[in-house]
Design a protein around this motif. Structure first.
Motif, PDB file in Angstrom:
ATOM      1  N   ALA A  54      -3.634   0.653  -5.734  1.00  0.00           N
ATOM      2  CA  ALA A  54      -3.995   0.415  -4.376  1.00  0.00           C
ATOM      3  C   ALA A  54      -5.399  -1.327  -4.541  1.00  0.00           C
ATOM      4  CB  ALA A  54      -4.081   1.559  -3.883  1.00  0.00           C
ATOM      5  N   SER A  84      -2.232  10.910   0.869  1.00  0.00           N
ATOM      6  CA  SER A  84      -0.997  11.527   1.036  1.00  0.00           C
ATOM      7  C   SER A  84      -1.172  12.517  -0.023  1.00  0.00           C
ATOM      8  CB  SER A  84      -0.573  10.099   0.440  1.00  0.00           C
ATOM      9  OG  SER A  84      -1.360   9.553  -1.200  1.00  0.00           O
ATOM     10  N   ILE A 136      -2.315   4.923  -9.510  1.00  0.00           N
ATOM     11  CA  ILE A 136      -2.073   4.350  -7.714  1.00  0.00           C
ATOM     12  C   ILE A 136      -3.408   3.681  -7.356  1.00  0.00           C
ATOM     13  CG2 ILE A 136       0.225   5.691  -7.464  1.00  0.00           C
ATOM     14  CD1 ILE A 136      -1.639   7.988  -5.128  1.00  0.00           C
ATOM     15  N   TRP A 137      -4.298   4.567  -7.794  1.00  0.00           N
ATOM     16  CA  TRP A 137      -5.753   4.707  -7.215  1.00  0.00           C
ATOM     17  C   TRP A 137      -5.623   2.114  -7.732  1.00  0.00           C
ATOM     18  CZ3 TRP A 137      -7.642   9.266  -9.714  1.00  0.00           C
ATOM     19  CH2 TRP A 137      -7.000  10.269  -8.824  1.00  0.00           C
ATOM     20  N   THR A 166      -4.168   5.963   0.558  1.00  0.00           N
ATOM     21  CA  THR A 166      -3.991   6.358  -0.575  1.00  0.00           C
ATOM     22  C   THR A 166      -3.907   8.174  -1.062  1.00  0.00           C
ATOM     23  OG1 THR A 166      -3.941   3.875  -1.980  1.00  0.00           O
ATOM     24  CG2 THR A 166      -3.069   5.737  -3.464  1.00  0.00           C
ATOM     25  N   ASN A 167      -5.297   8.187  -0.819  1.00  0.00           N
ATOM     26  CA  ASN A 167      -5.631   9.765  -1.311  1.00  0.00           C
ATOM     27  C   ASN A 167      -5.134  10.240  -0.283  1.00  0.00           C
ATOM     28  OD1 ASN A 167      -6.493  10.192  -3.574  1.00  0.00           O
ATOM     29  ND2 ASN A 167      -9.070  10.103  -2.854  1.00  0.00           N
ATOM     30  N   CYS A 198       2.013   3.455  -3.208  1.00  0.00           N
ATOM     31  CA  CYS A 198       0.876   4.537  -3.731  1.00  0.00           C
ATOM     32  C   CYS A 198       1.274   5.138  -3.070  1.00  0.00           C
ATOM     33  CB  CYS A 198      -0.403   3.301  -3.916  1.00  0.00           C
ATOM     34  SG  CYS A 198      -0.152   1.750  -4.169  1.00  0.00           S
ATOM     35  N   PHE A 199       1.232   5.227  -1.435  1.00  0.00           N
ATOM     36  CA  PHE A 199       1.068   6.396  -0.751  1.00  0.00           C
ATOM     37  C   PHE A 199       1.436   7.532  -0.881  1.00  0.00           C
ATOM     38  CE2 PHE A 199       1.209   8.912   2.898  1.00  0.00           C
ATOM     39  CZ  PHE A 199       0.692   9.271   3.788  1.00  0.00           C
ATOM     40  N   THR A 203       0.419  -1.310  -0.388  1.00  0.00           N
ATOM     41  CA  THR A 203       0.379  -0.019  -0.126  1.00  0.00           C
ATOM     42  C   THR A 203       0.770   1.312   0.038  1.00  0.00           C
ATOM     43  OG1 THR A 203      -2.293  -0.828   1.362  1.00  0.00           O
ATOM     44  CG2 THR A 203      -1.434   1.146   1.587  1.00  0.00           C
ATOM     45  N   TRP A 204       1.695   1.126   0.438  1.00  0.00           N
ATOM     46  CA  TRP A 204       2.724   2.545   1.289  1.00  0.00           C
ATOM     47  C   TRP A 204       3.458   2.893  -0.577  1.00  0.00           C
ATOM     48  CZ3 TRP A 204       1.184   5.049   4.765  1.00  0.00           C
ATOM     49  CH2 TRP A 204      -0.238   4.242   5.424  1.00  0.00           C
ATOM     50  N   TYR A 209      -0.137   9.456 -10.741  1.00  0.00           N
ATOM     51  CA  TYR A 209      -0.698   9.217 -10.031  1.00  0.00           C
ATOM     52  C   TYR A 209      -1.642   9.135 -10.487  1.00  0.00           C
ATOM     53  CZ  TYR A 209      -3.488  13.629  -9.714  1.00  0.00           C
ATOM     54  OH  TYR A 209      -4.796  13.889 -10.280  1.00  0.00           O
TER      55      TYR A 209
END
Length: 425
Positions: A346, A365, A342-343, A362-363, A234-235, A231-232, A339
């Protein structure tokens, strides 16, 4: 599924998508509006650059705080209820902001708008996951960004021109009325899943609607998303790429151009319009290309590199590339769309039932970055009026490079959910 039920499903899918996308467009309008109104807001509230940064950043700070709760509520309460509530709060915030006469009230109004604006995106992606086939997710994400950015485009040159005609306060008040209206329509027509309308689920979406997933406590789902090492990246990509894009386009892009190139506010707003237009159009094709090619990471890295490289002429004050400023802004707008993938990543590296929470984490960030960077750059400008703007762009460049580096750590999902396979679940 019969032909008639397919037609009914398709009509209902796009009706729901259309209503919620309008709410998302309004949230984007408010996100970018301070850039076109920066000088008007400073004059109305007698605000310093740092105070202007705070007024703009409150919006992002509240959105940032709301991302994970919105993901939880979308997965548990459903998107329809939280969308209606969010529109009501955002409408109230518009009326407070439009009538404010000091920095404190303006910040409270922006905060309420931010609360409501935090909901449409995560709620819409959650609805997309329930109402559309899984293989359409990145395409729909791109389409969402395209329409959302139409709201942002309205808050560039069109807003700047209209504010000179009738003033900024009536515009914000009318947007509040529109927000309340769309919230009412959402409550009336939107449902959380096809079954609520007695319709079958589209292929690939059944997993999101399965009742078995509702038995898993949301605390456990959120813990799984947060503890997932995949996950991170993506963050942090969102923090570095999207956060700097938001910071620049939603506030400091117009003042930067006015100071470095000596152009009018209308010309500067036109540059931001070009950047956002290229961003939104590219996002649509990127999502579709990613779904068809079954490629996430490779496309993201190519565009993120372009985005980072385009900060170099910005650092030179654009004077080295005289006459090419619109081209630079267009290319950076194209690169910034990196970017948006990334959704999908994630969602695909986490359990299918936790889609809303994965997107919410994710959002967070993106809005965290904007909430930090906007007032920090304002502080830098107040301390160094001559070169502060270029120092601020330098800060955005460094943060963008940070996001690109984390892009290298992303997991390629090839357009499929890989959580069970990757963690032997």
């Amino acid at each position: 599924m019969t032909h008639s039920s397919k037609q009914h499903l398709r009509r209902t899918q796009w009706t729901i998508f259309g209503l919620v996308i309008v709410a998302y467009m309004l949230s984007f309008f408010h996100r970018v509006a301070p850039a076109a109104l920066s000088t008007d807001l400073q004059a109305s509230f007698s605000a310093t650059s740092a105070q202007l940064g705070i007024i703009a950043a409150v919006f992002f700070f509240v959105i940032m705080l709301m991302q994970i709760p919105t993901g939880i509520m979308a997965d548990t309460l459903g998107s329809r209820k939280i969308l209606g509530f969010g529109c009501a709060v955002a409408a109230a915030g518009c009326f407070v902001f439009a009538s404010a006469h000091n920095v404190l009230l303006a910040s409270i109004g922006r905060g309420l708008i931010g609360f409501g604006a935090a909901i449409p995106f995560v709620a819409l992606l959650r609805l997309n996951a329930s109402w559309f086939a899984a293989t359409q997710f990145a395409t729909l994400s791109g389409l969402t960004i395209l329409f959302g950015n139409l709201g942002a485009i309205l808050s560039t040159s069109p807003l700047e021109i209209l504010s000179h005609t009738i003033g900024w306060r009536p515009i914000i008040a009318v947007s509040g009325i529109l927000t309340a209206l769309i919230g009412t329509l959402i409550i009336w027509f939107v449902r959380d899943k096809p079954a609520d309308y007695g319709l079958p689920s589209p292929d690939g979406a059944a997993n999101y609607n399965s009742d078995i997933h509702k038995k898993i406590p949301w605390q456990n789902q959120l813990s799984t998303v947060i503890r997932n090492r995949d996950t991170w990246p993506c963050f942090w990509v969102g923090f570095g790429i999207c956060g700097t894009f938001f910071t620049f386009t939603s506030l400091w892009g117009v003042p930067y151009l006015m100071q470095t190139l000596g152009i009018s506010k209308q010309q500067a707003a036109a540059h931001i319009l070009v950047m956002i237009f290229c961003h939104s159009l590219t996002a649509l094709f990127l999502g579709r290309a990613s779904d068809r090619m079954e490629n996430r990471k490779g496309l993201l890295l190519c565009l993120a590199t372009l985005y980072v490289v385009m900060w170099i002429p910005m650092l030179a004050g654009l004077h080295v590339f005289t006459g090419a400023s619109f081209l630079i802004f267009a290319l950076q707008g194209i690169g910034s769309t990196s970017y948006t993938l990334i959704w999908a990543i994630a969602k695909e590296v986490n359990p299918v039932q936790s889609a809303g929470m994965a997107i919410g984490v994710t959002n967070t960030s993106m809005f965290l970055a904007a909430a930090i960077l906007q007032p920090v750059i304002g502080f830098i400008i107040d301390r160094n009026p001559t070169n502060g703007m270029l120092f601020g762009v330098g800060l955005l460049t460094v943060v963008s490079v940070f996001g690109l580096i984390y892009g290298l750590k992303l997991v390629e999902t090839y357009g499929h959910n890989i959580y069970a396979k990757r963690f032997n679940k």
